[in-house]
Design a protein around this motif. Structure first.
Motif, mmCIF file in Angstrom:
data_model
loop_
_atom_site.group_PDB
_atom_site.id
_atom_site.type_symbol
_atom_site.label_atom_id
_atom_site.label_comp_id
_atom_site.label_asym_id
_atom_site.label_seq_id
_atom_site.Cartn_x
_atom_site.Cartn_y
_atom_site.Cartn_z
ATOM 1 N N MET A 70 67.999 -72.663 -54.397
ATOM 2 C CA MET A 70 68.072 -71.769 -53.233
ATOM 3 C C MET A 70 67.686 -70.313 -53.542
ATOM 4 O O MET A 70 66.974 -69.698 -52.741
ATOM 5 C CB MET A 70 69.457 -71.817 -52.596
ATOM 6 C CG MET A 70 69.688 -73.041 -51.729
ATOM 7 S SD MET A 70 68.544 -73.173 -50.338
ATOM 8 C CE MET A 70 69.172 -71.924 -49.239
ATOM 9 N N PRO A 71 68.103 -69.723 -54.680
ATOM 10 C CA PRO A 71 67.695 -68.330 -54.932
ATOM 11 C C PRO A 71 66.171 -68.163 -54.984
ATOM 12 O O PRO A 71 65.633 -67.199 -54.432
ATOM 13 C CB PRO A 71 68.347 -67.993 -56.275
ATOM 14 C CG PRO A 71 69.544 -68.892 -56.330
ATOM 15 C CD PRO A 71 69.090 -70.177 -55.671
ATOM 16 N N ASP A 72 65.471 -69.088 -55.632
ATOM 17 C CA ASP A 72 64.009 -69.006 -55.687
ATOM 18 C C ASP A 72 63.403 -69.157 -54.298
ATOM 19 O O ASP A 72 62.456 -68.455 -53.940
ATOM 20 C CB ASP A 72 63.432 -70.074 -56.616
ATOM 21 C CG ASP A 72 63.739 -69.796 -58.074
ATOM 22 O OD1 ASP A 72 63.959 -68.610 -58.419
ATOM 23 O OD2 ASP A 72 63.767 -70.749 -58.863
ATOM 24 N N TYR A 73 63.950 -70.081 -53.496
ATOM 25 C CA TYR A 73 63.465 -70.277 -52.135
ATOM 26 C C TYR A 73 63.678 -69.000 -51.317
ATOM 27 O O TYR A 73 62.777 -68.544 -50.609
ATOM 28 C CB TYR A 73 64.187 -71.463 -51.494
ATOM 29 C CG TYR A 73 63.756 -71.736 -50.078
ATOM 30 C CD1 TYR A 73 62.488 -72.234 -49.806
ATOM 31 C CD2 TYR A 73 64.610 -71.487 -49.005
ATOM 32 C CE1 TYR A 73 62.072 -72.482 -48.503
ATOM 33 C CE2 TYR A 73 64.207 -71.725 -47.705
ATOM 34 C CZ TYR A 73 62.945 -72.234 -47.467
ATOM 35 O OH TYR A 73 62.532 -72.463 -46.167
ATOM 36 N N GLY A 74 64.850 -68.387 -51.450
ATOM 37 C CA GLY A 74 65.148 -67.157 -50.720
ATOM 38 C C GLY A 74 64.251 -66.002 -51.149
ATOM 39 O O GLY A 74 63.778 -65.225 -50.312
ATOM 40 N N ARG A 75 63.995 -65.877 -52.455
ATOM 41 C CA ARG A 75 63.113 -64.808 -52.934
ATOM 42 C C ARG A 75 61.702 -64.981 -52.384
ATOM 43 O O ARG A 75 61.061 -64.010 -51.982
ATOM 44 C CB ARG A 75 63.091 -64.777 -54.461
ATOM 45 C CG ARG A 75 64.275 -64.056 -55.063
ATOM 46 C CD ARG A 75 64.106 -63.826 -56.558
ATOM 47 N NE ARG A 75 64.228 -65.053 -57.336
ATOM 48 C CZ ARG A 75 65.382 -65.565 -57.737
ATOM 49 N NH1 ARG A 75 66.515 -64.974 -57.435
ATOM 50 N NH2 ARG A 75 65.407 -66.673 -58.447
ATOM 51 N N ARG A 76 61.219 -66.218 -52.335
ATOM 52 C CA ARG A 76 59.874 -66.471 -51.799
ATOM 53 C C ARG A 76 59.795 -66.066 -50.327
ATOM 54 O O ARG A 76 58.864 -65.385 -49.907
ATOM 55 C CB ARG A 76 59.485 -67.946 -51.958
ATOM 56 C CG ARG A 76 58.091 -68.242 -51.405
ATOM 57 C CD ARG A 76 57.659 -69.670 -51.660
ATOM 58 N NE ARG A 76 58.453 -70.668 -50.993
ATOM 59 C CZ ARG A 76 58.276 -71.061 -49.730
ATOM 60 N NH1 ARG A 76 57.349 -70.510 -48.975
ATOM 61 N NH2 ARG A 76 59.041 -71.990 -49.210
ATOM 62 N N VAL B 255 68.780 -77.079 -49.625
ATOM 63 C CA VAL B 255 70.103 -77.589 -49.254
ATOM 64 C C VAL B 255 70.167 -78.036 -47.789
ATOM 65 O O VAL B 255 71.255 -78.303 -47.273
ATOM 66 C CB VAL B 255 71.206 -76.537 -49.536
ATOM 67 C CG1 VAL B 255 71.299 -76.227 -51.013
ATOM 68 C CG2 VAL B 255 70.996 -75.287 -48.706
ATOM 69 N N PHE B 256 69.030 -78.123 -47.116
ATOM 70 C CA PHE B 256 69.010 -78.446 -45.693
ATOM 71 C C PHE B 256 69.803 -79.712 -45.363
ATOM 72 O O PHE B 256 70.571 -79.743 -44.411
ATOM 73 C CB PHE B 256 67.567 -78.596 -45.207
ATOM 74 C CG PHE B 256 67.461 -78.985 -43.752
ATOM 75 C CD1 PHE B 256 67.776 -78.080 -42.755
ATOM 76 C CD2 PHE B 256 67.050 -80.249 -43.379
ATOM 77 C CE1 PHE B 256 67.672 -78.419 -41.418
ATOM 78 C CE2 PHE B 256 66.943 -80.600 -42.045
ATOM 79 C CZ PHE B 256 67.261 -79.679 -41.067
ATOM 80 N N ASN B 257 69.639 -80.756 -46.147
ATOM 81 C CA ASN B 257 70.272 -82.046 -45.838
ATOM 82 C C ASN B 257 71.751 -82.108 -46.175
ATOM 83 O O ASN B 257 72.414 -83.077 -45.834
ATOM 84 C CB ASN B 257 69.550 -83.175 -46.581
ATOM 85 C CG ASN B 257 68.162 -83.390 -46.051
ATOM 86 O OD1 ASN B 257 67.921 -83.247 -44.863
ATOM 87 N ND2 ASN B 257 67.240 -83.713 -46.935
ATOM 88 N N VAL B 258 72.269 -81.084 -46.853
ATOM 89 C CA VAL B 258 73.669 -81.119 -47.272
ATOM 90 C C VAL B 258 74.437 -79.884 -46.798
ATOM 91 O O VAL B 258 75.466 -79.534 -47.368
ATOM 92 C CB VAL B 258 73.790 -81.272 -48.811
ATOM 93 C CG1 VAL B 258 73.300 -82.640 -49.248
ATOM 94 C CG2 VAL B 258 73.044 -80.166 -49.529
ATOM 95 N N SER B 259 73.924 -79.228 -45.766
ATOM 96 C CA SER B 259 74.564 -78.022 -45.245
ATOM 97 C C SER B 259 74.699 -78.093 -43.734
ATOM 98 O O SER B 259 73.999 -78.855 -43.075
ATOM 99 C CB SER B 259 73.738 -76.778 -45.601
ATOM 100 O OG SER B 259 73.708 -76.586 -46.984
ATOM 101 N N THR B 260 75.610 -77.267 -43.210
ATOM 102 C CA THR B 260 75.710 -77.076 -41.769
ATOM 103 C C THR B 260 75.297 -75.642 -41.481
ATOM 104 O O THR B 260 75.445 -74.755 -42.328
ATOM 105 C CB THR B 260 77.134 -77.339 -41.255
ATOM 106 O OG1 THR B 260 78.033 -76.463 -41.942
ATOM 107 C CG2 THR B 260 77.543 -78.786 -41.458
#
Length: 136
Positions: A75-81, A121-126
């Motif tokens: 997630m941190p890498d995804y957020g930075r992108r 984390v899309f499939n494991v988050s609300t």
């Protein structure tokens, strides 16, 4: 609350880059008509260049596994992108919770749905989603 991610139906497969072995839950962004019209009215024009959304996401702890831990680590890498691309203006950790609060700036709720769907984390988050309007 102006919008939430609404489950449509679970499927038996996972998307590429998703958590292997976890059933894929398909979601859609449910942004009310009033929220869309309010955002248009706030802009002073019939069309918006961009819309801001506050997205609160929370990890579903009942689904924690080594694969989920790996997804959280991405997630941190995804957020930075997304930040470099100008799609995420800010990212915050919610203290005492397993998740975060991110502010997206996108061209439409469809773009927001696409970006959320690409999150590790899309499939494991609300998700709880609020459309934002400038107060100026």
């Amino acid at each position: 609350m102006l919008g939430t991610l609404c489950p449509i139906r679970p499927t038996g497969t996972t998307r590429p880059g998703g958590v292997s072995g976890m059933p894929r839950a398909r979601h859609t962004v449910c942004v009310t008509r009033a929220a869309r019209e309010g955002a248009r009215a706030a802009s002073g024009w019939g069309m918006l260049a961009s819309v801001k959304f506050l997205v609160l996401w929370k990890l579903d702890l009942s689904r924690v596994s080594p694969e989920v831990a790996h997804a959280v680590g991405r997630m941190p890498d995804y957020g930075r992108r997304l930040h470099r691309e100008g799609k995420v203006l800010a990212r915050y950790h919610v203290v005492g919770a397993h998740g975060g609060a991110w502010i997206y700036e996108v061209s439409s709720h469809e773009e927001l749905e696409r970006l959320l769907g690409q999150a590790p984390v899309f499939n494991v988050s609300t998700y709880t989603i609020h459309a934002l309007a400038d107060m100026e």
